[in-house]
Design a protein around this motif. Structure first.
Motif, short mmCIF file in Angstrom:
data_model
loop_
_atom_site.label_atom_id
_atom_site.label_comp_id
_atom_site.label_asym_id
_atom_site.label_seq_id
_atom_site.Cartn_x
_atom_site.Cartn_y
_atom_site.Cartn_z
N LEU A 171 0.63 -0.98 0.08
CA LEU A 171 0.30 -0.13 0.52
C LEU A 171 0.96 1.37 -0.02
N VAL B 279 -1.14 4.77 -0.92
CA VAL B 279 -2.21 4.19 0.19
C VAL B 279 -2.29 4.21 1.41
N THR B 280 -3.18 5.26 1.82
CA THR B 280 -2.91 5.17 3.31
C THR B 280 -3.70 4.69 4.18
N ILE B 281 -2.91 4.23 4.96
CA ILE B 281 -4.42 2.53 5.45
C ILE B 281 -4.84 3.50 6.58
N ILE C 167 -8.77 0.76 3.55
CA ILE C 167 -7.94 2.23 2.93
C ILE C 167 -9.02 3.21 1.77
#
Length: 150
Positions: free
Chosen positions: A99, A104-106, A124
């Motif tokens: 991610l 992509v931010t968790i 996400i």
């Protein structure tokens, strides 16, 4: 209250429709980040479908002339809270790295119940603000804890 007979049996999620405004960006996210395979295409409607296992995610481009009925709910509203994508077992560190490579931010990690029992989940957002839960299988099919109580 009288008992009624339901004329069908539920099988699972067939598809979810997300309203988006950039089809190439949406397809790249679902292909490269989630590993979805191409599904059915409806170019006259500005709609593409991608396979998420046995279910479909429908991407409907609100900027396309054929999507005149694909109108988001009230300004600032949302039509879907989140969609849970059931996955095979995964290594949480490897998923975090994957991610991160895609920017992509968790939003949140959790271990909680779902249709397949207790399992590890990552929340996400796709590029359009839709929240996805990536959920691994249960530690045990019946959801039992992996360790015995102390």
């Amino acid at each position: 209250m009288p008992h009624r007979t339901i004329p069908f049996a539920l099988v699972g999620i067939d598809h979810v429709v997300f309203l988006i405004d950039d089809m190439p960006r949406a397809l790249a996210f679902y292909r490269d980040v989630l590993g979805c395979a191409p599904g059915y295409s409806y170019p006259a409607m500005g709609m593409e479908q991608v396979w998420a296992g046995a279910a479909l995610i429908v991407l409907w481009d609100t900027t396309h002339p054929g999507a005149d009925v694909a109108v988001p709910s009230v300004a600032g509203g949302r039509n879907v809270d989140h969609v849970c994508v059931a996955t095979s077992p995964f290594d949480p560190d490897a998923l975090r790295a994957h991610l991160a490579r895609h920017g992509v931010t968790i939003l949140r990690e959790a271990v909680h119940g779902g249709a397949r029992g207790m399992g590890h989940s990552f929340y996400i957002r796709d590029p359009f603000g839709n929240t996805l839960e990536i959920k691994g299988p249960a530690d045990y099919p019946d959801g039992r804890a992996t360790r015995s109580p102390s």
